[in-house]
Design an enzyme around this catalytic site. Sequence first.
Site, PDB file in Angstrom:
ATOM      1  N   CYS A 108       6.797  10.160  16.661  1.00 30.17           N
ATOM      2  CA  CYS A 108       6.055  11.301  16.129  1.00 30.17           C
ATOM      3  C   CYS A 108       5.104  11.877  17.180  1.00 30.17           C
ATOM      4  O   CYS A 108       4.007  11.353  17.378  1.00 30.17           O
ATOM      5  CB  CYS A 108       5.291  10.855  14.881  1.00 30.17           C
ATOM      6  SG  CYS A 108       4.343  12.181  14.115  1.00 30.17           S
ATOM      7  N   CYS A 111       1.795  13.113  15.905  1.00 24.76           N
ATOM      8  CA  CYS A 111       0.855  12.041  15.571  1.00 24.76           C
ATOM      9  C   CYS A 111       0.279  11.398  16.834  1.00 24.76           C
ATOM     10  O   CYS A 111      -0.915  11.132  16.906  1.00 24.76           O
ATOM     11  CB  CYS A 111       1.561  10.947  14.767  1.00 24.76           C
ATOM     12  SG  CYS A 111       2.525  11.537  13.387  1.00 24.76           S
ATOM     13  N   ASP A 112       1.126  11.115  17.807  1.00 24.87           N
ATOM     14  CA  ASP A 112       0.718  10.251  18.927  1.00 24.87           C
ATOM     15  C   ASP A 112       0.673  10.956  20.280  1.00 24.87           C
ATOM     16  O   ASP A 112       0.258  10.347  21.266  1.00 24.87           O
ATOM     17  CB  ASP A 112       1.680   9.050  19.017  1.00 24.87           C
ATOM     18  CG  ASP A 112       1.615   8.184  17.763  1.00 24.87           C
ATOM     19  OD1 ASP A 112       0.553   8.183  17.109  1.00 24.87           O
ATOM     20  OD2 ASP A 112       2.618   7.527  17.446  1.00 24.87           O
TER      21      ASP A 112
HETATM   22  C1  LIG Z   1       4.532   5.864  14.257  1.00 24.69           C
HETATM   23  C2  LIG Z   1       4.042   6.864  13.236  1.00 24.69           C
HETATM   24  C3  LIG Z   1       2.791   7.416  13.387  1.00 24.69           C
HETATM   25  C4  LIG Z   1       2.325   8.356  12.447  1.00 24.69           C
HETATM   26  N1  LIG Z   1       1.091   8.890  12.629  1.00 24.69           N
HETATM   27  C5  LIG Z   1       0.650   9.842  11.773  1.00 24.69           C
HETATM   28  C6  LIG Z   1      -0.617  10.460  11.970  1.00 24.69           C
HETATM   29  O1  LIG Z   1      -1.340  10.150  12.921  1.00 24.69           O
HETATM   30  N2  LIG Z   1      -0.998  11.427  11.093  1.00 24.69           N
HETATM   31  C7  LIG Z   1      -0.220  11.802  10.033  1.00 24.69           C
HETATM   32  O2  LIG Z   1      -0.641  12.661   9.255  1.00 24.69           O
HETATM   33  N3  LIG Z   1       0.993  11.232   9.823  1.00 24.69           N
HETATM   34  C8  LIG Z   1       1.453  10.269  10.659  1.00 24.69           C
HETATM   35  N4  LIG Z   1       2.675   9.697  10.472  1.00 24.69           N
HETATM   36  C9  LIG Z   1       3.512  10.181   9.354  1.00 24.69           C
HETATM   37  C10 LIG Z   1       3.074   9.555   8.010  1.00 24.69           C
HETATM   38  O3  LIG Z   1       3.016   8.145   8.127  1.00 24.69           O
HETATM   39  C11 LIG Z   1       4.066   9.970   6.926  1.00 24.69           C
HETATM   40  O4  LIG Z   1       4.196  11.372   6.917  1.00 24.69           O
HETATM   41  C12 LIG Z   1       3.603   9.509   5.542  1.00 24.69           C
HETATM   42  O5  LIG Z   1       3.398   8.122   5.545  1.00 24.69           O
HETATM   43  C13 LIG Z   1       4.656   9.890   4.506  1.00 24.69           C
HETATM   44  O6  LIG Z   1       4.273   9.364   3.269  1.00 24.69           O
HETATM   45  P1  LIG Z   1       5.368   9.101   2.138  1.00 24.69           P
HETATM   46  O7  LIG Z   1       4.595   8.509   1.021  1.00 24.69           O
HETATM   47  O8  LIG Z   1       6.182  10.308   1.907  1.00 24.69           O
HETATM   48  O9  LIG Z   1       6.374   8.013   2.744  1.00 24.69           O
HETATM   49  P2  LIG Z   1       6.131   6.527   3.269  1.00 24.69           P
HETATM   50  O10 LIG Z   1       4.804   6.369   3.902  1.00 24.69           O
HETATM   51  O11 LIG Z   1       7.349   6.196   4.076  1.00 24.69           O
HETATM   52  O12 LIG Z   1       6.105   5.638   1.942  1.00 24.69           O
HETATM   53  C14 LIG Z   1       7.260   5.457   1.184  1.00 24.69           C
HETATM   54  C15 LIG Z   1       7.115   4.147   0.415  1.00 24.69           C
HETATM   55  O13 LIG Z   1       8.162   4.050  -0.533  1.00 24.69           O
HETATM   56  C16 LIG Z   1       8.665   2.728  -0.491  1.00 24.69           C
HETATM   57  N5  LIG Z   1      10.054   2.737  -0.970  1.00 24.69           N
HETATM   58  C17 LIG Z   1      11.178   3.152  -0.318  1.00 24.69           C
HETATM   59  N6  LIG Z   1      12.254   2.999  -1.119  1.00 24.69           N
HETATM   60  C18 LIG Z   1      11.790   2.491  -2.289  1.00 24.69           C
HETATM   61  C19 LIG Z   1      12.408   2.107  -3.502  1.00 24.69           C
HETATM   62  N7  LIG Z   1      13.740   2.193  -3.682  1.00 24.69           N
HETATM   63  N8  LIG Z   1      11.629   1.614  -4.496  1.00 24.69           N
HETATM   64  C20 LIG Z   1      10.278   1.479  -4.339  1.00 24.69           C
HETATM   65  N9  LIG Z   1       9.642   1.843  -3.201  1.00 24.69           N
HETATM   66  C21 LIG Z   1      10.390   2.332  -2.204  1.00 24.69           C
HETATM   67  C22 LIG Z   1       8.535   2.312   0.961  1.00 24.69           C
HETATM   68  O14 LIG Z   1       8.544   0.900   1.086  1.00 24.69           O
HETATM   69  C23 LIG Z   1       7.188   2.908   1.300  1.00 24.69           C
HETATM   70  O15 LIG Z   1       6.152   2.033   0.948  1.00 24.69           O
HETATM   71  C24 LIG Z   1       3.150   8.738  11.361  1.00 24.69           C
HETATM   72  C25 LIG Z   1       4.421   8.172  11.198  1.00 24.69           C
HETATM   73  C26 LIG Z   1       4.872   7.224  12.128  1.00 24.69           C
HETATM   74  C27 LIG Z   1       6.245   6.608  11.955  1.00 24.69           C
END
Ligand SMILES: Cc1cc2nc3c(=O)[nH]c(=O)nc-3n(C[C@H](O)[C@H](O)[C@H](O)COP(=O)(O)OP(=O)(O)OC[C@H]3O[C@@H](n4cnc5c(N)ncnc54)[C@H](O)[C@@H]3O)c2cc1C
Length: 270
Positions: A108, A111-112
């Site tokens: 990302c 992000c980084d």
């Molecule tokens: C290396 C890295 C650095 C980042 N840095 C930043 C930053 O600095 N700033 C920023 O704004 N964003 C950052 N991001 C992006 C940010 O982390 C994501 O945009 C955000 O976490 C998305 O949230 P989400 O809830 O959609 O998904 P996720 O955070 O992926 O959460 C999804 C959840 O659903 C769960 N899940 C999946 N399938 C199932 C299922 N079948 N049943 C039950 N649970 C399930 C997973 O285990 C997980 O806990 C970064 C991402 C990465 C990879």
Amino acid sequence: MARAGFKPLVLAGLAPGGLLTTTEEIDNYIGMPGTSGGHMAEIFLKHATDAGATIVYEEATRITAASPGFTVETSSENYDVPAVIFAAGANPKKLGVPGEELPGVSSCATCDGMFYSGDPVAVVGGGESAAEEALYLANLASSVDVFVRGAAWRATATAVAKLEEHPAVRIHMATVVDTILGEDEVTGVRLHDGSEVEVKGVFVAIGQTPNSSVAADHTLLYEDGFIEESTVPGFFVAGDVTNPSYRQVAIAVGDGAKAALDATTFLNLH
Ligand SMILES: Cc1cc2nc3c(=O)[nH]c(=O)nc-3n(C[C@H](O)[C@H](O)[C@H](O)COP(=O)(O)OP(=O)(O)OC[C@H]3O[C@@H](n4cnc5c(N)ncnc54)[C@H](O)[C@@H]3O)c2cc1C
């Protein structure tokens, strides 16, 4: 939703925190600059439980429409619920090469990228997101070496032209990264022909795998598996699983807030 008088049950997967926990420092989220991902996840979790949500660490294996509502199956339970907010995220694809777990490898740039201001970096990938990541980094890093595995880009001609004319960018077509080099942090990459390029950060931009399969019966999926829209009343979607272009906590939180408001209205009307 708890504050609206409902009893939200959060199936949080097998471990708390989602993608947040994979990064040391979260930026681009207002009011919490530089917070560690783990700490942010803890704060979010505490807020949800304090408000009245019940968190269980189980994975949904199947969601079927019932009348009314839905049955959400996990390996140990069946939950009958009147509405579902589906926010299972998407996992960045990996190269599968040695060194990929080193600090300094990211998926990302938004992000980084800031951590590499004035340093040489590499981008691996040949699609639109790789081109966008490389353009973003070109304004921060001292140089950006872009490694495209194939002989042709899968990005738009406009993005490629912008990259080609940027003085900080070097494009290497038909070039495979075999190893990410370094002991405690990234020092470079080794290519398939044995040559090495010194960089301090490597951005892997070869796509993501959306966790959308259990939602497939209730949603319209794009070709790459991201969710375009819900097709069933009472089934709401939010976050990274819906879109590869806006992978940020602020977007996921905003999507989640909209889904919660929509779900509240839906439940009040049914
Ligand atoms: C290396 C890295 C650095 C980042 N840095 C930043 C930053 O600095 N700033 C920023 O704004 N964003 C950052 N991001 C992006 C940010 O982390 C994501 O945009 C955000 O976490 C998305 O949230 P989400 O809830 O959609 O998904 P996720 O955070 O992926 O959460 C999804 C959840 O659903 C769960 N899940 C999946 N399938 C199932 C299922 N079948 N049943 C039950 N649970 C399930 C997973 O285990 C997980 O806990 C970064 C991402 C990465 C990879």
